[in-house]
Design a protein around this motif. Structure first.
Motif, mmCIF file in Angstrom:
data_model
loop_
_atom_site.group_PDB
_atom_site.id
_atom_site.type_symbol
_atom_site.label_atom_id
_atom_site.label_comp_id
_atom_site.label_asym_id
_atom_site.label_seq_id
_atom_site.Cartn_x
_atom_site.Cartn_y
_atom_site.Cartn_z
ATOM 1 N N GLU A 10 -1.847 -1.355 -0.165
ATOM 2 C CA GLU A 10 -0.778 -0.592 0.483
ATOM 3 C C GLU A 10 -0.096 0.286 -0.564
ATOM 4 O OE1 GLU A 10 0.534 -0.567 3.796
ATOM 5 O OE2 GLU A 10 -1.342 -1.585 4.271
ATOM 6 N N GLY A 11 0.076 1.568 -0.236
ATOM 7 C CA GLY A 11 0.753 2.478 -1.148
ATOM 8 C C GLY A 11 -0.145 3.090 -2.198
ATOM 9 N N GLU A 14 -3.837 8.370 -1.810
ATOM 10 C CA GLU A 14 -4.976 8.700 -0.957
ATOM 11 C C GLU A 14 -5.918 9.727 -1.557
ATOM 12 O OE1 GLU A 14 -1.518 9.117 1.836
ATOM 13 O OE2 GLU A 14 -1.502 8.927 -0.321
ATOM 14 N N ILE A 40 -5.683 -2.127 8.466
ATOM 15 C CA ILE A 40 -5.556 -0.769 7.940
ATOM 16 C C ILE A 40 -4.628 -0.768 6.733
ATOM 17 C CG2 ILE A 40 -4.596 1.515 8.492
ATOM 18 C CD1 ILE A 40 -5.583 1.054 11.378
ATOM 19 N N VAL A 41 -4.966 0.063 5.747
ATOM 20 C CA VAL A 41 -4.141 0.220 4.554
ATOM 21 C C VAL A 41 -3.394 1.549 4.678
ATOM 22 C CG1 VAL A 41 -4.165 0.549 2.051
ATOM 23 C CG2 VAL A 41 -5.721 -1.110 3.111
ATOM 24 N N LYS A 42 -2.079 1.480 4.628
ATOM 25 C CA LYS A 42 -1.272 2.693 4.681
ATOM 26 C C LYS A 42 -1.052 3.177 3.247
ATOM 27 C CE LYS A 42 2.826 4.662 6.812
ATOM 28 N NZ LYS A 42 4.013 4.372 7.628
ATOM 29 N N ALA A 43 -1.590 4.369 2.958
ATOM 30 C CA ALA A 43 -1.504 4.920 1.614
ATOM 31 C C ALA A 43 -0.119 5.505 1.343
ATOM 32 C CB ALA A 43 -2.599 5.969 1.423
ATOM 33 N N SER A 44 0.087 6.003 0.129
ATOM 34 C CA SER A 44 1.420 6.412 -0.317
ATOM 35 C C SER A 44 2.024 7.555 0.483
ATOM 36 C CB SER A 44 1.381 6.776 -1.806
ATOM 37 O OG SER A 44 0.511 7.862 -2.025
ATOM 38 N N ARG A 45 1.215 8.413 1.080
ATOM 39 C CA ARG A 45 1.721 9.537 1.863
ATOM 40 C C ARG A 45 1.515 9.325 3.359
ATOM 41 N NH1 ARG A 45 2.559 9.692 -2.728
ATOM 42 N NH2 ARG A 45 2.934 11.421 -4.123
ATOM 43 N N GLY A 46 1.251 8.074 3.740
ATOM 44 C CA GLY A 46 1.139 7.730 5.149
ATOM 45 C C GLY A 46 -0.258 7.836 5.744
ATOM 46 N N VAL A 47 -1.231 8.280 4.965
ATOM 47 C CA VAL A 47 -2.607 8.325 5.468
ATOM 48 C C VAL A 47 -3.088 6.892 5.668
ATOM 49 C CG1 VAL A 47 -4.986 8.992 4.927
ATOM 50 C CG2 VAL A 47 -3.110 10.535 4.374
ATOM 51 N N GLN A 48 -3.746 6.651 6.787
ATOM 52 C CA GLN A 48 -4.246 5.308 7.077
ATOM 53 C C GLN A 48 -5.715 5.209 6.706
ATOM 54 O OE1 GLN A 48 -3.151 3.915 10.975
ATOM 55 N NE2 GLN A 48 -1.099 4.754 10.807
#
Length: 181
Positions: A10-11, A14, A40-48
């Motif tokens: 998470e974070g 991306e 699902i992994v939510k990346a630092s800018r919100g991309v899943q």
């Protein structure tokens, strides 16, 4: 064919994660993405990002290289995960490749992989660590350890990984198809 594990926390950043996965796969390298936990992994800018496996399942296999995307708090989550630290130690002991970009080289340092090595990272993440010679270069390879600075160096880093695992000709082939200036 080389096998690479890319843990996703998470974070994570991306640009780095996707660039690494994409370019390695373009080179015909087998890439497994693994989430630290299910889902699902939510990346630092919100991309899943949807990992292929959970880390626990992925750890049942062997890999030629482990590549850690950076980003915060993704790199911190990797650093706090005992499974990641154990894997990095095992990879280094077995003479296999470990790689990290942006903030994630601090995870390599935490695992002891950077002792006596030259490395680079996002500014400030390796400063003052004993036993690590910090470089400002975009990509640094010291033996079986590869590190890079951040999102802006992700493509150069991924191409260096391709060259390390599949050779200069494969790197040139992948890079030519990208139409880089």
């Amino acid at each position: 064919m080389a096998k690479v594990l890319v843990p996703l926390a998470e974070g994570c950043e991306e640009i780095e994660a996707v660039t690494i996965i994409d370019l390695l796969r373009r080179a015909g390298i087998e890439v497994t993405t693994a989430g630290l936990r299910p889902g699902i992994v939510k990346a630092s800018r919100g991309v899943q990002l949807v990992p292929d496996l959970t880390l626990d399942v992925a750890l049942q296999d062997d890999y030629d290289m482990v590549v850690l995307p950076g980003g915060m708090p993704g790199a911190a989550h990797l650093k706090e995960d005992a499974r990641i630290l154990d894997l990095l130690k095992k990879m280094a002991t077995a003479g296999k490749y470990t790689a990290a970009i942006c903030a994630a080289p601090m995870v390599l340092a935490e695992a002891g992989v950077l002792n006596g090595k030259q490395a680079t990272s996002y500014p400030g993440f390796l400063d003052g660590l004993p036993g690590v010679s910090v470089s400002g270069a975009p990509v640094v390879q010291d033996g079986k350890v590869l590190t890079s600075r951040g999102p802006g160096t992700a493509m150069d880093f991924a191409l260096a990984l391709v060259e390390t695992l599949a050779g200069a000709d494969k790197r040139q082939q992948v890079e030519a198809a990208l139409v880089r200036p």
